[in-house]
Design a protein around this motif. Sequence first.
Motif, PDB file in Angstrom:
ATOM      1  N   MET A   1      -9.094  -3.026  46.910  1.00 41.64           N
ATOM      2  CA  MET A   1      -8.109  -2.700  45.871  1.00 41.64           C
ATOM      3  C   MET A   1      -8.544  -3.202  44.501  1.00 41.64           C
ATOM      4  SD  MET A   1      -6.060  -0.799  47.321  1.00 41.64           S
ATOM      5  CE  MET A   1      -4.965  -0.562  45.953  1.00 41.64           C
ATOM      6  N   LYS A   2      -9.066  -4.401  44.442  1.00 38.29           N
ATOM      7  CA  LYS A   2      -9.531  -4.935  43.168  1.00 38.29           C
ATOM      8  C   LYS A   2     -10.706  -4.108  42.645  1.00 38.29           C
ATOM      9  CE  LYS A   2     -10.714  -9.249  40.897  1.00 38.29           C
ATOM     10  NZ  LYS A   2     -10.987 -10.674  41.077  1.00 38.29           N
ATOM     11  N   GLN A   3     -11.587  -3.685  43.568  1.00 38.27           N
ATOM     12  CA  GLN A   3     -12.717  -2.847  43.184  1.00 38.27           C
ATOM     13  C   GLN A   3     -12.228  -1.537  42.571  1.00 38.27           C
ATOM     14  OE1 GLN A   3     -16.054  -3.265  43.459  1.00 38.27           O
ATOM     15  NE2 GLN A   3     -16.719  -1.196  43.071  1.00 38.27           N
ATOM     16  N   LEU A   4     -11.274  -0.882  43.222  1.00 35.68           N
ATOM     17  CA  LEU A   4     -10.763   0.385  42.709  1.00 35.68           C
ATOM     18  C   LEU A   4     -10.043   0.206  41.379  1.00 35.68           C
ATOM     19  CD1 LEU A   4      -9.519   2.068  45.992  1.00 35.68           C
ATOM     20  CD2 LEU A   4     -11.470   2.730  44.585  1.00 35.68           C
ATOM     21  N   LYS A   5      -9.259  -0.861  41.261  1.00 34.13           N
ATOM     22  CA  LYS A   5      -8.563  -1.114  39.994  1.00 34.13           C
ATOM     23  C   LYS A   5      -9.551  -1.311  38.853  1.00 34.13           C
ATOM     24  CE  LYS A   5      -4.387  -3.124  41.927  1.00 34.13           C
ATOM     25  NZ  LYS A   5      -3.614  -4.353  42.127  1.00 34.13           N
ATOM     26  N   ARG A   6     -10.619  -2.047  39.109  1.00 28.20           N
ATOM     27  CA  ARG A   6     -11.608  -2.299  38.057  1.00 28.20           C
ATOM     28  C   ARG A   6     -12.427  -1.056  37.756  1.00 28.20           C
ATOM     29  NH1 ARG A   6     -14.536  -7.834  38.142  1.00 28.20           N
ATOM     30  NH2 ARG A   6     -14.809  -7.190  35.997  1.00 28.20           N
ATOM     31  N   MET A   7     -12.698  -0.233  38.765  1.00 27.91           N
ATOM     32  CA  MET A   7     -13.461   0.985  38.526  1.00 27.91           C
ATOM     33  C   MET A   7     -12.693   1.967  37.651  1.00 27.91           C
ATOM     34  SD  MET A   7     -15.262   1.843  42.187  1.00 27.91           S
ATOM     35  CE  MET A   7     -15.723   3.496  41.699  1.00 27.91           C
ATOM     36  N   PHE A   8     -11.376   2.015  37.805  1.00 31.35           N
ATOM     37  CA  PHE A   8     -10.574   2.986  37.087  1.00 31.35           C
ATOM     38  C   PHE A   8      -9.852   2.395  35.880  1.00 31.35           C
ATOM     39  CE2 PHE A   8     -11.216   5.021  41.185  1.00 31.35           C
ATOM     40  CZ  PHE A   8     -11.645   6.271  40.762  1.00 31.35           C
ATOM     41  N   GLU A   9     -10.324   1.255  35.377  1.00 36.11           N
ATOM     42  CA  GLU A   9      -9.815   0.738  34.104  1.00 36.11           C
ATOM     43  C   GLU A   9     -10.210   1.723  33.001  1.00 36.11           C
ATOM     44  OE1 GLU A   9     -11.535  -3.113  33.643  1.00 36.11           O
ATOM     45  OE2 GLU A   9     -10.037  -4.089  34.904  1.00 36.11           O
ATOM     46  N   PRO A  10      -9.436   1.770  31.915  1.00 35.36           N
ATOM     47  CA  PRO A  10      -9.740   2.733  30.849  1.00 35.36           C
ATOM     48  C   PRO A  10     -11.154   2.598  30.270  1.00 35.36           C
ATOM     49  CG  PRO A  10      -7.564   1.807  30.527  1.00 35.36           C
ATOM     50  CD  PRO A  10      -8.172   1.064  31.664  1.00 35.36           C
ATOM     51  N   THR A  11     -11.687   1.381  30.224  1.00 37.69           N
ATOM     52  CA  THR A  11     -13.024   1.212  29.655  1.00 37.69           C
ATOM     53  C   THR A  11     -14.125   1.688  30.603  1.00 37.69           C
ATOM     54  OG1 THR A  11     -13.096  -1.055  30.486  1.00 37.69           O
ATOM     55  CG2 THR A  11     -12.337  -0.726  28.221  1.00 37.69           C
TER      56      THR A  11
ATOM     57  N   LEU B   1     -13.495   4.258  33.037  1.00 41.40           N
ATOM     58  CA  LEU B   1     -13.069   5.516  33.639  1.00 41.40           C
ATOM     59  C   LEU B   1     -14.127   6.612  33.485  1.00 41.40           C
ATOM     60  CD1 LEU B   1     -10.828   6.914  35.158  1.00 41.40           C
ATOM     61  CD2 LEU B   1      -9.825   7.543  32.971  1.00 41.40           C
ATOM     62  N   ILE B   2     -14.719   6.729  32.320  1.00 40.37           N
ATOM     63  CA  ILE B   2     -15.727   7.776  32.094  1.00 40.37           C
ATOM     64  C   ILE B   2     -16.951   7.532  32.974  1.00 40.37           C
ATOM     65  CG2 ILE B   2     -17.293   8.804  30.401  1.00 40.37           C
ATOM     66  CD1 ILE B   2     -15.099   8.265  28.302  1.00 40.37           C
ATOM     67  N   ALA B   3     -17.417   6.305  33.026  1.00 39.99           N
ATOM     68  CA  ALA B   3     -18.593   5.992  33.842  1.00 39.99           C
ATOM     69  C   ALA B   3     -18.307   6.226  35.324  1.00 39.99           C
ATOM     70  CB  ALA B   3     -19.017   4.547  33.615  1.00 39.99           C
ATOM     71  N   THR B   4     -17.129   5.843  35.781  1.00 38.52           N
ATOM     72  CA  THR B   4     -16.757   6.058  37.182  1.00 38.52           C
ATOM     73  C   THR B   4     -16.682   7.542  37.503  1.00 38.52           C
ATOM     74  OG1 THR B   4     -15.511   3.994  37.222  1.00 38.52           O
ATOM     75  CG2 THR B   4     -14.984   5.613  38.912  1.00 38.52           C
ATOM     76  N   THR B   5     -16.091   8.313  36.612  1.00 42.30           N
ATOM     77  CA  THR B   5     -15.968   9.751  36.824  1.00 42.30           C
ATOM     78  C   THR B   5     -17.340  10.421  36.875  1.00 42.30           C
ATOM     79  OG1 THR B   5     -13.841   9.711  35.669  1.00 42.30           O
ATOM     80  CG2 THR B   5     -14.888  11.855  35.971  1.00 42.30           C
ATOM     81  N   VAL B   6     -18.209  10.064  35.943  1.00 43.97           N
ATOM     82  CA  VAL B   6     -19.562  10.635  35.932  1.00 43.97           C
ATOM     83  C   VAL B   6     -20.313  10.273  37.209  1.00 43.97           C
ATOM     84  CG1 VAL B   6     -21.809  10.525  34.774  1.00 43.97           C
ATOM     85  CG2 VAL B   6     -19.727  10.801  33.429  1.00 43.97           C
ATOM     86  N   MET B   7     -20.194   9.033  37.643  1.00 41.69           N
ATOM     87  CA  MET B   7     -20.879   8.590  38.854  1.00 41.69           C
ATOM     88  C   MET B   7     -20.367   9.351  40.076  1.00 41.69           C
ATOM     89  SD  MET B   7     -20.628   5.120  41.009  1.00 41.69           S
ATOM     90  CE  MET B   7     -18.933   5.545  41.175  1.00 41.69           C
TER      91      MET B   7
END
Length: 118
Positions: A87-97, A99-105
């Motif tokens: 859960m902490k991993q997902l929360k940190r991955m989808f933080e606004p800062t 979000l773009i990098a996570t989406t691209v990955m």
Amino acid sequence: MDKLKRVLSGHDAEEPSPLSEVFEATSLSWGTRVKGFIACFAIGCLCSLLGSCLLWVPKKGLMLFAVFYTLGNIASIGSTLFLMGPMKQLKRMFEPTRLIATTVMLVSIKGTSFNSFF
């Protein structure tokens, strides 16, 4: 001491929820988490390296590359789940800062695996 706090606060009558029991039963010690991280990260690096080496195999090379490289990336990302928890991993991955990098990955991983089979 914890039981005394629960009694005084009035929370003693509550039964633990099944979800909290699962979380308590599956908690890992720090040493086990580090070992899981190292093992999963090593498997991820090995799969990525193997995928890069298999790129040069005639006819099936691109498909093997995509499969092993995708599995390596997923295993490497999954290795951090041992350290932080899912859960902490997902929360940190989808933080606004991030979000773009996570989406691209995620789109790149999906595109690589999709294009390898079609």
